[in-house]
Scaffold this active site. Structure first.
Site, short mmCIF file in Angstrom:
data_model
loop_
_atom_site.label_atom_id
_atom_site.label_comp_id
_atom_site.label_asym_id
_atom_site.label_seq_id
_atom_site.Cartn_x
_atom_site.Cartn_y
_atom_site.Cartn_z
N TYR A 22 -145.50 -2.08 -94.86
CA TYR A 22 -146.19 -0.79 -94.73
C TYR A 22 -147.09 -0.82 -93.50
O TYR A 22 -147.80 -1.81 -93.28
CB TYR A 22 -147.02 -0.47 -95.98
CG TYR A 22 -146.13 -0.26 -97.17
CD1 TYR A 22 -145.54 0.98 -97.41
CD2 TYR A 22 -145.81 -1.31 -98.02
CE1 TYR A 22 -144.65 1.16 -98.46
CE2 TYR A 22 -144.93 -1.14 -99.08
CZ TYR A 22 -144.36 0.10 -99.30
OH TYR A 22 -143.48 0.27 -100.33
N SER A 23 -147.09 0.26 -92.76
CA SER A 23 -147.97 0.35 -91.60
C SER A 23 -149.39 0.60 -92.09
O SER A 23 -149.58 1.25 -93.11
CB SER A 23 -147.54 1.50 -90.69
OG SER A 23 -146.14 1.51 -90.53
N CYS A 203 -142.77 6.11 -84.49
CA CYS A 203 -142.89 5.44 -85.79
C CYS A 203 -142.37 6.37 -86.88
O CYS A 203 -142.67 7.56 -86.90
CB CYS A 203 -144.36 5.07 -86.04
SG CYS A 203 -144.54 3.98 -87.46
N GLU A 243 -141.58 1.46 -83.76
CA GLU A 243 -141.55 0.83 -85.08
C GLU A 243 -140.90 1.82 -86.05
O GLU A 243 -141.55 2.74 -86.55
CB GLU A 243 -142.95 0.47 -85.57
CG GLU A 243 -142.92 -0.28 -86.89
CD GLU A 243 -144.26 -0.89 -87.25
OE1 GLU A 243 -144.55 -1.99 -86.74
OE2 GLU A 243 -145.02 -0.25 -87.99
N TYR A 245 -137.97 2.54 -89.32
CA TYR A 245 -137.44 1.87 -90.51
C TYR A 245 -136.54 2.79 -91.33
O TYR A 245 -136.49 3.96 -91.06
CB TYR A 245 -138.59 1.37 -91.39
CG TYR A 245 -139.77 2.31 -91.53
CD1 TYR A 245 -139.83 3.26 -92.54
CD2 TYR A 245 -140.85 2.26 -90.62
CE1 TYR A 245 -140.91 4.10 -92.68
CE2 TYR A 245 -141.94 3.11 -90.76
CZ TYR A 245 -141.97 4.04 -91.79
OH TYR A 245 -143.05 4.88 -91.91
P1 FDA Z 1 -136.94 -1.11 -103.04
O1 FDA Z 1 -137.01 -2.15 -101.97
O2 FDA Z 1 -137.08 -1.54 -104.45
O3 FDA Z 1 -135.64 -0.26 -102.87
C1 FDA Z 1 -135.23 0.16 -101.57
C2 FDA Z 1 -134.42 1.44 -101.69
O4 FDA Z 1 -133.22 1.17 -102.40
C3 FDA Z 1 -135.14 2.53 -102.48
O5 FDA Z 1 -134.96 3.74 -101.81
C4 FDA Z 1 -134.46 2.53 -103.84
O6 FDA Z 1 -134.49 3.82 -104.43
C5 FDA Z 1 -133.04 2.10 -103.47
N1 FDA Z 1 -132.34 1.38 -104.57
C6 FDA Z 1 -132.85 0.54 -105.50
N2 FDA Z 1 -131.90 0.07 -106.31
C7 FDA Z 1 -130.72 0.60 -105.88
C8 FDA Z 1 -129.37 0.50 -106.28
N3 FDA Z 1 -129.02 -0.26 -107.30
N4 FDA Z 1 -128.46 1.20 -105.57
C9 FDA Z 1 -128.80 1.98 -104.52
N5 FDA Z 1 -130.06 2.10 -104.09
C10 FDA Z 1 -131.01 1.44 -104.76
N6 FDA Z 1 -142.89 3.07 -95.91
C11 FDA Z 1 -143.93 3.86 -96.19
O7 FDA Z 1 -143.93 4.59 -97.17
N7 FDA Z 1 -145.03 3.85 -95.36
C12 FDA Z 1 -145.11 3.06 -94.27
O8 FDA Z 1 -146.12 3.07 -93.57
C13 FDA Z 1 -144.01 2.20 -93.98
N8 FDA Z 1 -144.01 1.40 -92.89
C14 FDA Z 1 -142.97 0.55 -92.63
C15 FDA Z 1 -142.98 -0.28 -91.53
C16 FDA Z 1 -141.89 -1.11 -91.25
C17 FDA Z 1 -141.90 -1.99 -90.04
C18 FDA Z 1 -140.78 -1.11 -92.13
C19 FDA Z 1 -139.61 -2.01 -91.87
C20 FDA Z 1 -140.76 -0.28 -93.23
C21 FDA Z 1 -141.85 0.56 -93.49
N9 FDA Z 1 -141.84 1.42 -94.59
C22 FDA Z 1 -142.91 2.23 -94.84
C23 FDA Z 1 -140.68 1.48 -95.50
C24 FDA Z 1 -141.01 0.68 -96.73
O9 FDA Z 1 -141.12 -0.70 -96.41
C25 FDA Z 1 -139.88 0.86 -97.74
O10 FDA Z 1 -139.80 2.22 -98.11
C26 FDA Z 1 -140.20 0.09 -98.91
O11 FDA Z 1 -139.88 -1.22 -98.56
C27 FDA Z 1 -139.45 0.50 -100.13
O12 FDA Z 1 -139.75 -0.51 -101.06
P2 FDA Z 1 -139.59 -0.27 -102.58
O13 FDA Z 1 -139.94 -1.55 -103.26
O14 FDA Z 1 -140.30 0.95 -103.03
O15 FDA Z 1 -138.05 0.00 -102.70
#
Ligand code: FDA
Ligand code: A2P
Length: 245
Positions: A22-23, A203, A243, A245
């Site tokens: 998360y940022s 971003c 950045e 995602y």
């Molecule tokens: P989880 O990792 O559990 O699941 C990922 C996705 O898969 C979800 O959409 C879920 O519904 C889906 N899923 C789960 N099971 C499944 C299945 N069996 N079949 C199909 N799909 C399925 N986000 C944010 O809100 N604010 C931010 O500031 C940032 N910043 C950021 C920076 C950087 C560099 C990155 C790489 C990413 C972010 N993100 C972000 C994104 C955030 O990291 C991402 O949304 C979360 O990792 C999601 O984690 P969860 O544990 O909620 O989902």
């Protein structure tokens, strides 16, 4: 950027979940200027079955739902910060910063803008231009709009703020209004600012980058410039920050 997790990893018994990124949406001083808080802007990852269109809670995102359901006082394990690409370069307080965000991608920019317009720190008195393009679905999904509108009122010479409301506004071809359409609208100014050393940041959704690159390439060609050369120069000069995602 911070990593947050909770609970046990289903694939590795006894181990915590893999980290989620998360940022950080605040500066090092936090929202209360005491250095004791950090803010995140979290979108709940909800899963809809593509066939039935119904929500399937068993597949909802683990960390985002945990964070969104947490209550004041709950304990949360976090680690970080990590990554330097989105750190605000503070060497020149009169620099221009063009920020392009979709949705929660606004997080780092919210921190930058607090540093520029809300905090009073002796080492950094911002006198440049900060220009934010924010893409969200509609007026209801705007983020930190009160803060940004206040900066616009208080610092009209140093802040510009353009919103692309994809489900409320149309672009000139009648399609959804996306940040890349706004970039096209202001492309002359943006290119001039980049030529004069402006930083540009992206971003949010990964999916915005191809559209943005196409727009910038089209504009460069109209100006008789090679986008490939320009982009490599921007990267070399450390003006280009991504950045997604
Ligand atoms: P989880 O990792 O559990 O699941 C990922 C996705 O898969 C979800 O959409 C879920 O519904 C889906 N899923 C789960 N099971 C499944 C299945 N069996 N079949 C199909 N799909 C399925 N986000 C944010 O809100 N604010 C931010 O500031 C940032 N910043 C950021 C920076 C950087 C560099 C990155 C790489 C990413 C972010 N993100 C972000 C994104 C955030 O990291 C991402 O949304 C979360 O990792 C999601 O984690 P969860 O544990 O909620 O989902
Ligand atoms: P839309 O969902 O109407 O297509 P999100 O809320 O999913 O984080 O999205 C934030 C904003 O980014 C929404 O307005 C969304 O529009 C928009 N968006 C979705 N795809 C793209 C894309 N490829 N380029 C630019 N903006 C996009």
């Amino acid at each position: 950027m911070l990593h947050g997790w909770q609970g046990e990893n289903p694939k590795k018994p006894g181990a915590p979940h893999n980290v989620r990124l998360y940022s950080i949406a605040s500066t090092r001083y936090g929202d209360f200027f005491d250095g004791k808080t950090a803010s995140l802007c979290v979108r709940r990852a909800v899963y809809y079955d593509p066939e039935t269109g119904k929500e399937d809670p068993s597949k909802n995102g683990i960390c985002s739902n945990f964070l969104c359901n947490s209550k004041p006082g709950d304990k949360i394990q976090i680690t970080g910060p990590s990554g330097k690409i989105m750190l605000l370069p503070e060497d020149d307080p009169n620099a221009t910063h063009i920020m392009i965000a979709t949705g929660t991608g606004v997080a780092p920019f919210r921190g930058y803008l607090r540093r520029m317009f809300m905090e009073s720190v002796p080492a950094y008195k911002f006198g440049g231009l900060a220009w934010l393009f924010l893409g969200v679905a509609n007026t209801d999904s705007l983020l930190y709009d009160d803060e940004f509108s206040k900066y616009l009122k208080d610092y009209p010479d140093n802040f510009r703020y353009n919103r692309a409301l994809s489900r409320e506004q149309k672009n000139k071809s009648g399609g959804k209004m996306y940040v890349q359409d706004k970039i096209e609208e202001y492309s002359d100014e943006i290119f001039k600012l980049l030529d004069n050393g402006a930083h540009i940041y992206f971003c949010g959704l990964k999916g915005m980058m191809p559209g943005i690159q196409d727009t910038l390439k089209k504009v460069a060609e109209q100006r008789g410039e090679s986008w490939e050369e320009k982009l490599s120069q921007l990267k070399k000069n450390k003006q280009w920050h991504v950045e997604v995602y």
